[in-house]
Design a protein around this motif. Structure first.
Motif, PDB file in Angstrom:
ATOM      1  N   ALA A   1       0.974  -1.170   0.002  1.00 29.17           N
ATOM      2  CA  ALA A   1       0.125   0.235   0.333  1.00 29.17           C
ATOM      3  C   ALA A   1       0.968   1.408   0.294  1.00 29.17           C
ATOM      4  CB  ALA A   1      -0.470  -0.142   1.062  1.00 29.17           C
ATOM      5  N   ARG A   2       2.088   0.760   0.531  1.00 36.99           N
ATOM      6  CA  ARG A   2       2.798   2.640   0.614  1.00 36.99           C
ATOM      7  C   ARG A   2       3.038   2.622  -1.104  1.00 36.99           C
ATOM      8  NH1 ARG A   2       1.166   1.287   3.684  1.00 36.99           N
ATOM      9  NH2 ARG A   2      -0.132   3.050   3.800  1.00 36.99           N
ATOM     10  N   THR A   3       3.267   2.202  -2.227  1.00 37.36           N
ATOM     11  CA  THR A   3       3.302   2.681  -3.473  1.00 37.36           C
ATOM     12  C   THR A   3       2.325   2.476  -4.196  1.00 37.36           C
ATOM     13  OG1 THR A   3       3.657   0.063  -4.231  1.00 37.36           O
ATOM     14  CG2 THR A   3       5.293   0.639  -3.270  1.00 37.36           C
ATOM     15  N   ASN A   4       0.828   2.144  -3.277  1.00 37.39           N
ATOM     16  CA  ASN A   4      -0.368   2.143  -5.042  1.00 37.39           C
ATOM     17  C   ASN A   4      -0.245   3.248  -4.888  1.00 37.39           C
ATOM     18  OD1 ASN A   4      -1.348   2.274  -2.337  1.00 37.39           O
ATOM     19  ND2 ASN A   4      -2.552   0.278  -2.640  1.00 37.39           N
ATOM     20  N   ARG A   5      -0.247   4.854  -4.308  1.00 37.52           N
ATOM     21  CA  ARG A   5      -1.274   5.820  -3.949  1.00 37.52           C
ATOM     22  C   ARG A   5      -1.090   6.590  -5.249  1.00 37.52           C
ATOM     23  NH1 ARG A   5      -2.578   3.522  -0.232  1.00 37.52           N
ATOM     24  NH2 ARG A   5      -2.589   4.665   2.133  1.00 37.52           N
ATOM     25  N   PRO A   6      -1.876   7.157  -6.206  1.00 35.86           N
ATOM     26  CA  PRO A   6      -1.960   7.578  -7.071  1.00 35.86           C
ATOM     27  C   PRO A   6      -1.729   9.262  -7.364  1.00 35.86           C
ATOM     28  CG  PRO A   6      -4.778   7.102  -6.458  1.00 35.86           C
ATOM     29  CD  PRO A   6      -3.325   6.707  -5.581  1.00 35.86           C
ATOM     30  N   ALA A   7      -0.902   9.567  -8.486  1.00 38.66           N
ATOM     31  CA  ALA A   7       0.327  10.896  -8.646  1.00 38.66           C
ATOM     32  C   ALA A   7      -0.061  10.499  -9.827  1.00 38.66           C
ATOM     33  CB  ALA A   7       1.416  10.880  -7.733  1.00 38.66           C
ATOM     34  N   GLU A   8       0.055  11.809 -10.674  1.00 38.20           N
ATOM     35  CA  GLU A   8       0.003  12.423 -11.879  1.00 38.20           C
ATOM     36  C   GLU A   8       1.012  12.175 -12.811  1.00 38.20           C
ATOM     37  OE1 GLU A   8      -1.966  14.415 -15.366  1.00 38.20           O
ATOM     38  OE2 GLU A   8      -2.664  14.607 -13.441  1.00 38.20           O
ATOM     39  N   GLY A   9       0.217  10.962 -13.896  1.00 37.97           N
ATOM     40  CA  GLY A   9       1.532  10.233 -14.580  1.00 37.97           C
ATOM     41  C   GLY A   9       2.388   8.826 -14.152  1.00 37.97           C
ATOM     42  N   LYS A  10       1.574   8.342 -12.544  1.00 35.02           N
ATOM     43  CA  LYS A  10       1.749   7.010 -12.345  1.00 35.02           C
ATOM     44  C   LYS A  10       0.889   6.132 -12.346  1.00 35.02           C
ATOM     45  CE  LYS A  10       3.256   5.317  -7.390  1.00 35.02           C
ATOM     46  NZ  LYS A  10       2.887   5.753  -6.128  1.00 35.02           N
ATOM     47  N   GLY A  11       1.444   5.490 -13.770  1.00 31.48           N
ATOM     48  CA  GLY A  11       0.524   3.803 -13.381  1.00 31.48           C
ATOM     49  C   GLY A  11       0.613   2.833 -13.476  1.00 31.48           C
ATOM     50  N   ASN A  12       2.167   2.996 -11.997  1.00 28.47           N
ATOM     51  CA  ASN A  12       1.235   1.430 -11.186  1.00 28.47           C
ATOM     52  C   ASN A  12       2.184   1.745 -10.153  1.00 28.47           C
ATOM     53  OD1 ASN A  12       2.899   0.719 -13.691  1.00 28.47           O
ATOM     54  ND2 ASN A  12       3.977  -0.543 -12.348  1.00 28.47           N
ATOM     55  N   GLY A  13       2.047   1.142  -8.953  1.00 26.01           N
ATOM     56  CA  GLY A  13       3.507   1.173  -8.007  1.00 26.01           C
ATOM     57  C   GLY A  13       4.226  -0.504  -7.861  1.00 26.01           C
ATOM     58  N   GLU A  14       5.048  -0.313  -7.321  1.00 28.83           N
ATOM     59  CA  GLU A  14       6.506  -1.809  -8.254  1.00 28.83           C
ATOM     60  C   GLU A  14       7.172  -1.831  -6.766  1.00 28.83           C
ATOM     61  OE1 GLU A  14       9.870  -2.114 -11.679  1.00 28.83           O
ATOM     62  OE2 GLU A  14       9.717  -0.221 -10.641  1.00 28.83           O
ATOM     63  N   ILE A  15       7.200  -3.731  -6.696  1.00 31.80           N
ATOM     64  CA  ILE A  15       8.576  -4.230  -5.910  1.00 31.80           C
ATOM     65  C   ILE A  15       9.076  -4.427  -6.708  1.00 31.80           C
ATOM     66  CG2 ILE A  15       8.409  -5.470  -3.646  1.00 31.80           C
ATOM     67  CD1 ILE A  15       5.510  -4.987  -2.716  1.00 31.80           C
ATOM     68  N   VAL A  16      10.275  -4.541  -5.938  1.00 31.53           N
ATOM     69  CA  VAL A  16      11.098  -5.377  -6.572  1.00 31.53           C
ATOM     70  C   VAL A  16      11.790  -6.377  -5.289  1.00 31.53           C
ATOM     71  CG1 VAL A  16      13.615  -5.260  -7.178  1.00 31.53           C
ATOM     72  CG2 VAL A  16      12.186  -3.803  -8.384  1.00 31.53           C
ATOM     73  N   ASP A  17      11.709  -7.880  -5.422  1.00 28.75           N
ATOM     74  CA  ASP A  17      11.660  -8.797  -4.837  1.00 28.75           C
ATOM     75  C   ASP A  17      12.932  -9.083  -3.950  1.00 28.75           C
ATOM     76  OD1 ASP A  17      11.156 -10.545  -2.868  1.00 28.75           O
ATOM     77  OD2 ASP A  17       9.423 -11.629  -3.814  1.00 28.75           O
ATOM     78  N   PHE A  18      13.871  -9.021  -3.178  1.00 23.91           N
ATOM     79  CA  PHE A  18      15.307  -9.825  -3.319  1.00 23.91           C
ATOM     80  C   PHE A  18      15.089 -11.163  -2.198  1.00 23.91           C
ATOM     81  CE2 PHE A  18      16.081  -5.215  -4.575  1.00 23.91           C
ATOM     82  CZ  PHE A  18      17.380  -5.592  -5.727  1.00 23.91           C
ATOM     83  N   GLN A  19      14.268 -11.047  -1.453  1.00 27.82           N
ATOM     84  CA  GLN A  19      14.042 -12.145  -0.894  1.00 27.82           C
ATOM     85  C   GLN A  19      13.597 -13.500  -1.397  1.00 27.82           C
ATOM     86  OE1 GLN A  19      14.912 -13.130   2.312  1.00 27.82           O
ATOM     87  NE2 GLN A  19      16.443 -11.697   2.779  1.00 27.82           N
ATOM     88  N   GLY A  20      12.461 -12.957  -2.514  1.00 25.38           N
ATOM     89  CA  GLY A  20      11.497 -14.822  -3.205  1.00 25.38           C
ATOM     90  C   GLY A  20      10.284 -14.023  -2.187  1.00 25.38           C
ATOM     91  N   VAL A  21       9.281 -13.313  -1.325  1.00 29.24           N
ATOM     92  CA  VAL A  21       8.292 -12.960  -0.816  1.00 29.24           C
ATOM     93  C   VAL A  21       7.149 -13.637  -1.718  1.00 29.24           C
ATOM     94  CG1 VAL A  21       6.667 -11.500  -0.279  1.00 29.24           C
ATOM     95  CG2 VAL A  21       9.467 -11.280   1.010  1.00 29.24           C
ATOM     96  N   PHE A  22       7.411 -12.896  -3.267  1.00 29.85           N
ATOM     97  CA  PHE A  22       7.033 -12.842  -3.916  1.00 29.85           C
ATOM     98  C   PHE A  22       6.550 -14.944  -4.883  1.00 29.85           C
ATOM     99  CE2 PHE A  22       6.155  -8.856  -3.188  1.00 29.85           C
ATOM    100  CZ  PHE A  22       4.812  -9.058  -2.803  1.00 29.85           C
ATOM    101  N   LYS A  23       7.853 -15.520  -4.198  1.00 29.14           N
ATOM    102  CA  LYS A  23       7.401 -16.961  -5.176  1.00 29.14           C
ATOM    103  C   LYS A  23       7.085 -17.102  -4.629  1.00 29.14           C
ATOM    104  CE  LYS A  23      10.862 -19.544  -3.318  1.00 29.14           C
ATOM    105  NZ  LYS A  23      12.175 -19.973  -3.224  1.00 29.14           N
TER     106      LYS A  23
END
Length: 989
Positions: free
Chosen positions: A642-664
Motif C-alpha cells: 500500500a505504500r507504493t499504490n498511491r495515485p499521482a499525476e503520470g504514475k501508472g502503477n506501483g512496483e516492488i523489486v523482491d530480493f527475498q523471494g517473498v512473491f515466489k
C-alpha cells in the motif's frame, strides 16, 4: 429512421431515470424543461432559485403566512450574494440543514423569532423534487447546465453531460462545471454536488472540488440493469439519498489555499449507514470494516461519529475514536481541528480518559489505545458508547484489547483495517475477524483492492523477482572469522551450511551480497524510477543491514539523495550510530521526501532505507518502487504494498523489486481470499503481456496505412486520428501504452520481439498529432521520459517536425499556414494555436474572452459537421486576425494593455453606464495610474495577496465613486469589480 447519437440522447435518458426515482421531470421530450418551470413560477433569467415555488413550500413546511414567506425569501436573496463561493456555500448549507431565524407574525399581530426550514428533513415527501434540463442563468454571462435538480425550487445538483460520439468525455464536463462556478457562482451557493458524465461514465464532486476529486459512485443497489451509469444515478440521485447526503454527510475543511467542501465516497456512505443500522437494531455489538489502504478510512470514522452524535442511531451516544500511535493521534487531532465537526475532545492523559468515561458526556473522544492501560475497569457510565478502532489489526498486541474491553465492557465496537490479521500471524490466539465480527459474519463492510483500483483511488502494484542472486556468494568475500570457524569444510559444504543455518537477516548483512543488491538497486533506480521523477524505498531485515545499504548507496550516489531511518539506542555499534536521527530530524527527512513537482527535483531524498519504519501509515504518492529485502507476509506485506499504490499525476502503477523471494509463492505470502491475492501485486510477465496487447490495439487503428517513413504516411496517420472516434481511441490508447512501456522498459524482449520499433513509429505519430492539435512548442515534454528519449534519439523526427510545424501566433504564421494542403489539419492547427494564445489572456481583456467563446463555437460546429473544413479555416482565420488586432487597437489609442482592457470593458460591456468614450479612457488611465502608485508589486505572490486585492478595490471605489461619480457601475453590474481587478493584475499594471 436512424437517430444519430448525441448529448441530447444522454440527457433524455438521465431525465427518464430520474423520473423513475420520483423526481418531477421536464425536458424528456427534447425541449428545454427549465422553461416549463420558468413559465409556471415566473422565474427571471438572473434568478437561480424558483422563489414562488419556495414560498409555497415554506408556508406548508413551516405553517407561516404567504406574506411572511415572501418577506423571508427577500431576506434569503441576500444570502446568495458572494465574493467567495466556498464561504457562501458553507453559510447556505447551514440554512439548508438548520433553518434560518426569522421574525414571524403571530395571530395577534405580534412577532416571534422562529427557525424557518427550507427543506423538511423529517418527512421527505413534504418536499417538491424537480429535475429539468437546460436551466439557463444570465448574470454577467450566460450558462446553461444540461440537467439540474431542485428541492423546493433550490438548486442542489448541477449536471453536465458529454457525448463520446462527439469526442467529449466527463473530463470535459468537469472543465465546463468549473467554468460555470467561476462565471455564475451564485448558482452554486446552495449546491450540494455536481455531476459530470459522458456516454459511459459518471463522476460526482462537491461544489468547488478540483477534477482529481470527481469520483465514481459504483456500489449501486441490486437492479435489473447492467447499465453502470443508470445504477450510479439510481444510487446517488434518489431523492432520499440526496437529502441524506445534504443533512448528514457534508464537512468543510480549513486548508491553506482556502476552505474545501467534502462529501463522502460511496463506500464511506454505505459503511456509515451499515454502522448506524447495527447500532439502531442492537442485535450485534461488533463489526469489522475491511477497507483497502487509501480508501479514506479516517473520514469514514468521522462521518460515522458525526451521524452518531447527531442522534441518527441512539439518543445520547459517547463515541470513542481510538488510534495506536501518538503520531496518528496528532494527525487525527489536526484533522478534527480543521473540520466543521463539533462536540469532540482529546484525552490528554490516562486520568483524563478515565474522567471522560465516568462522565459519559455525548461527544467524540480521541485517544490512543495505550491510555487504556491505566484505566480502572467498569467505570463506564453511559450505556450508549460506540468505539471505533483505527488499524484494528494492531489492537490485539500487548493485551491492549483486553484493557479496552475492561474499561468499556458494554459498548459497540467497530474495527477498521486494511490488513486484518488471521490466526497464527503474531499471536496463536488472535484473529481480527473473530475479534470484531459476530459469528457467521466475516465483515460488516468490505472495500477491496480490486474496487480501489477500478475506482482509481489506488494503483495496481507489480513485482519483479530478484531473489536468486542472493545465493551468488563470493567465497573470498566471507568474513575472516566465519572462514576460520568452518575451515575444515569444502566450498559446497559451506554453501550447504549457509542455506540451512544462516537466516535471511544474517544473509542480508554479508558484504558481497550487499554489494550486489546495492548495485542492482542503483541500476534499477536510474533506469526505471529516477527518469520519471519518482522515488524509492529500500526495506531491510535489520538495522545493521539498513546501515550497510545506506552507506554503500551514499557512496554510489550522495548523502543528499539517500537517507537511512530506524530507531536508535545508546549502545548501538558505530556503523548503526552513523545513521542515528532524532524524531525532529526524521520528520524533516520525511517531509522533504514527500515533496513533488519542482521541489522534488531539488536536493530532496530520492531513496529511503528503512528496517521497520514507514511500512505502515506512510502516504507518499511520489513513492513508486520498494526494494524489498525483508521476508514479510500477510498484513505486513499488504501494508508495504500500500505504500507504493498511491495515485499521482503520470504514475501508472506501483512496483516492488523482491530480493527475498517473498512473491515466489504468493499463496503463502498473502493468506487472503483469491481476489486480494490477484489484485495486490502482479507479475511483470503479465505487465509485458498487457503491453503487447495494448500495442496491437493501438496499431490496429492504422491497419491499412503502410508503416513507412514518408510525409504521405505521416500525414495520412495524423488525419486518421484527427476526428472522432479514432481521435479519442488513439489518445486514450497511447496514454495507456506509455504507462505500460514505462513500467516494462528496459527489457530485452522489447528489442528481440520488435515491440520497440512499433512503439517508436507510434511515438513519432503522437508527436505529429500533438503538434497539430495541442499547439505545444514541445509536446514531448508532456510524454513519459522514456518516450522522449526514444523519440529524441531518432533523427528522423526532425522530418516530421518540418511536415507538421507549430507556429507562433503572428502574421508570418497566417502566411506559412497557407502552405498546408490538408484543410482539416489546417483548421485544427489554427484553432489550437489560437486557443493557446487566448487561454492565458482571457482575463486580460474582455475581447479575448469573447473571441475564445467564438473559437469554441466554431470548433463545435465543425466537429458536429455543421460546417466544412474550408469554412472552418476561414472563420478561424477571421477570429485570429481580430486577436492580432487587439494590440494594434491599443497602440492606436495610445494605451497600455491594462488601460485598454478597462477602456474596452467600459465601452463594449457597459456602454450605457458611461457618458462617453473620452470618459472611459480617462477612467482607465486614472485607475491604472493609481494602481501603479499604490500597489506594491515587488514581492513574490503579490497577485494573490489579500492586501493587494483590498487595495485595488479601494482604488476602484476612489476613482469610480469619488472622481467620476460612476458608483452605479459597481452596484448594477455583477462581477464588474472582479473584472477590473483582473485587468490590473493580469496585465501586471
Amino acid at each position: 429512421m436512424v437517430s444519430i447519437p448525441s448529448e441530447s440522447g444522454i440527457e433524455r435518458s438521465l431525465l427518464r431515470w430520474l423520473s423513475d426515482l420520483g423526481w418531477e421531470t421536464h425536458g424528456q421530450d427534447g425541449g428545454h424543461g427549465a422553461t416549463v418551470l420558468d413559465d409556471a413560477y415566473g422565474r427571471k433569467r438572473h434568478d437561480v432559485i424558483y422563489w414562488d415555488l419556495l414560498e409555497e413550500q415554506l408556508t406548508m413546511i413551516n405553517d407561516i403566512s404567504e406574506n411572511d414567506a415572501e418577506r423571508f425569501t427577500d431576506s434569503l436573496k441576500r444570502d446568495l450574494d458572494t465574493e467567495h463561493l466556498m464561504d457562501a456555500n458553507r453559510a447556505f448549507h447551514r440554512l439548508l440543514t438548520k433553518g434560518k431565524p426569522f421574525s414571524v407574525t403571530q395571530a395577534d399581530g405580534t412577532t416571534k423569532t422562529e427557525y424557518i426550514d427550507l427543506i423538511d428533513h423529517e418527512e421527505h415527501d413534504n418536499n417538491r423534487f424537480h429535475a429539468v434540463n437546460q436551466f439557463s442563468v444570465s448574470r454577467e454571462t450566460t450558462i446553461r447546465p444540461d440537467v439540474s435538480l431542485f428541492v423546493n425550487g433550490i438548486p442542489l445538483v448541477t449536471m453536465e453531460l458529454k457525448g463520446l460520439t462527439q469526442d467529449n468525455d466527463w473530463h470535459d464536463a468537469v472543465s465546463d462545471l468549473h467554468d460555470y462556478e467561476t462565471d455564475v457562482p451564485r448558482l452554486f451557493v446552495p449546491g450540494l454536488f455536481n455531476v459530470a458524465a459522458d456516454t459511459m461514465e459518471l463522476r460526482y464532486g462537491a461544489v468547488g472540488a478540483p477534477k482529481a476529486f470527481y469520483e465514481p459512485w459504483n456500489d449501486a443497489p441490486e437492479t435489473d440493469t447492467v447499465n453502470e451509469m443508470k445504477q450510479a444515478v439510481n444510487a446517488l440521485c434518489a431523492p432520499d439519498t440526496v437529502l441524506d447526503l445534504l443533512k448528514n454527510f457534508v464537512f468543510y475543511e480549513r486548508r491553506s489555499g482556502g476552505d474545501a467542501k467534502i462529501i463522502p465516497r460511496y463506500m464511506q456512505y454505505n459503511t456509515v449507514n451499515a454502522i448506524l443500522d447495527r447500532v439502531r437494531t442492537g442485535e450485534h455489538k461488533r463489526g469489522l470494516i475491511w477497507h483497502t489502504q487509501g480508501s479514506g478510512k479516517s473520514f469514514t470514522m468521522l462521518y460515522a461519529a458525526d451521524n452518531l452524535l447527531s442522534g441518527n442511531a441512539v439518543d445520547n451516544p459517547q463515541v470513542f475514536l481510538i488510534v495506536d500511535t501518538e503520531k496518528l493521534e496528532r494527525q487525527m487531532e489536526n484533522q478534527l481541528g480543521n473540520l466543521s465537526l463539533e462536540q469532540w475532545t482529546k484525552a490528554e492523559s490516562i486520568d483524563h480518559l478515565e474522567r471522560l468515561i465516568e462522565d459519559g458526556e455525548s461527544e467524540l473522544v480521541l485517544t490512543t489505545i495505550q491510555k487504556f492501560q491505566g484505566v480502572t475497569p467498569d467505570q463506564q457510565d453511559n450505556d450508549e458508547v460506540i468505539v471505533m478502532s483505527d488499524e484494528a489489526h494492531r489492537f490485539m498486541e500487548a493485551d491492549l484489547g483486553s484493557r479496552l474491553d475492561a474499561a468499556l465492557p458494554d459498548c459497540y465496537h467497530f474495527g477498521f483495517t486494511g490488513t486484518p490479521v488471521r490466526e497464527g500471524e503474531r499471536h496463536a490466539d488472535r484473529n481480527t475477524f473473530r475479534e470484531f465480527s459476530p459469528e457467521g459474519e466475516d465483515y460488516l463492510h468490505r472495500y477491496s483492492i480490486k474496487q480501489g483500483i477500478d475506482d482509481e483511488l489506488i494503483l495496481p502494484v507489480y513485482f519483479t523477482l530478484r531473489h536468486e542472486m542472493g545465493w551468488n556468494i563470493d567465497e573470498s568475500g566471507l568474513d575472516e572469522t566465519f572462514e576460520q570457524a568452518f575451515q575444515g569444510l569444502s566450498t559446497d559444504e559451506k554453501h550447504a551450511l549457509i542455506r540451512e543455518e544462516v537466516t535471511a537477516t544474517e544473509l542480508a548483512e554479508i558484504g558481497p551480497r550487499v554489494d550486489r543488491v546495492v548495485e542492482e538497486i542503483d541500476r534499477h533506480y536510474d533506469d526505471h524510477v529516477a527518469p520519471n521523477g519518482w522515488k524509492g524505498m529500500v526495506v531491510t531485515p535489520s538495522r545493521r543491514s539498513a546501515a550497510m545499504y545506506g552507506k554503500r548507496l551514499i557512496e554510489r550516489r550522495n548523502e543528499n539523495e539517500v537517507k537511512v531511518l530506524y530507531t536508535s539506542t545508546n549502545d548501538d555499534p558505530e556503523l548503526i550510530q552513523k545513521f542515528h536521527t532524532d524524531s525532529e530530524e526524521r520528520d524533516d527527512i520525511i517531509t522533504a521526501f514527500k515533496q513533488t513537482g519542482e521541489k522534488a527535483d531539488e536536493e530532496t531524498p530520492k531513496l529511503l532505507v528503512v528496517h521497520d519504519m514507514l511500512l505502515t501509515g506512510f502516504d507518499a504518492p511520489i513513492l513508486k518502487t520498494i526494494y524489498l529485502d525483508r521476508n514479510i507476509k500477510n498484513h505486513t506485506l499488504m501494508q508495504a504494498i500500500a505504500r507504493t499504490n498511491r495515485p499521482a499525476e503520470g504514475k501508472g502503477n506501483g512496483e516492488i523489486v523482491d530480493f527475498q523471494g517473498v512473491f515466489k509463492n504468493i499463496d503463502e505470502a498473502l493468506d487472503y481470499d483469491a481476489e486480494t491475492k490477484a489484485y495486490a501485486a502482479r507479475d511483470t510477465d503479465e505487465l509485458y503481456d498487457d503491453l503487447v496487447d495494448q500495442l496491437a490495439s493501438v496499431m490496429e487503428i492504422f491497419e491499412d496505412i503502410p508503416k513507412e517513413d514518408t510525409q504521405e504516411v505521416a500525414s495520412a496517420a495524423v488525419e486518421r486520428i484527427s476526428t472522432h472516434p479514432e481521435r479519442r481511441t488513439f489518445k486514450q490508447g497511447f496514454r495507456r501504452l506509455q504507462n505500460l512501456y514505462e513500467a516494462v522498459a528496459p527489457d530485452k524482449r522489447l528489442i528481440n520481439e520488435g515491440v520497440q520499433r512499433e512503439y517508436k513509429w507510434l511515438s513519432r505519430i503522437h508527436v505529429a498529432f500533438e503538434r497539430t492539435t495541442a499547439g505545444d512548442d514541445a509536446p514531448e515534454k508532456d510524454m513519459r521520459e522514456k518516450t522522449r528519449e526514444i523519440v529524441s534519439e531518432n533523427v528522423e523526427i526532425e522530418k516530421i517536425k518540418r511536415d507538421f510545424p507549430t507556429y507562433k501566433l503572428g502574421e508570418e504564421y497566417l502566411e506559412d499556414v497557407e502552405g498546408l494542403d490538408n484543410p482539416g489539419v489546417k483548421a485544427s492547427q489554427i484553432a489550437h494555436a489560437t486557443r493557446e494564445h487566448l487561454h492565458p489572456r482571457e482575463n486580460q481583456n474582455p475581447r479575448y474572452k469573447r473571441l475564445s467563446e467564438r473559437v469554441t463555437d466554431i470548433v463545435e460546429r465543425w466537429q458536429d459537421d455543421d460546417i466544412g473544413d474550408p469554412e472552418t479555416v476561414a472563420a478561424l482565420k477571421s477570429v485570429e486576425e481580430e486577436v492580432l488586432g487587439v494590440n494594434e487597437d491599443a497602440k492606436e489609442q495610445g494605451m497600455d494593455d491594462a488601460e485598454f482592457a478597462i477602456y474596452t470593458h467600459l465601452t463594449e460591456e457597459t456602454p450605457d453606464a458611461i457618458d462617453s468614450e473620452e470618459q472611459a479612457k480617462a477612467v482607465a488611465e486614472t485607475v491604472v495610474s493609481q494602481f501603479r502608485e499604490r500597489v506594491d508589486r515587488e514581492y513574490h505572490g503579490w497577485k494573490t495577496n489579500q492586501q493587494t486585492i483590498a487595495e485595488i478595490e479601494r482604488i476602484l471605489l476612489d476613482v469610480l465613486v469619488k472622481d467620476y461619480d460612476l458608483g452605479h457601475l459597481i452596484r448594477d453590474h455583477d462581477g464588474f469589480v472582479g473584472a477590473m481587478r483582473n485587468y490590473c493584475i493580469e496585465n501586471h499594471g
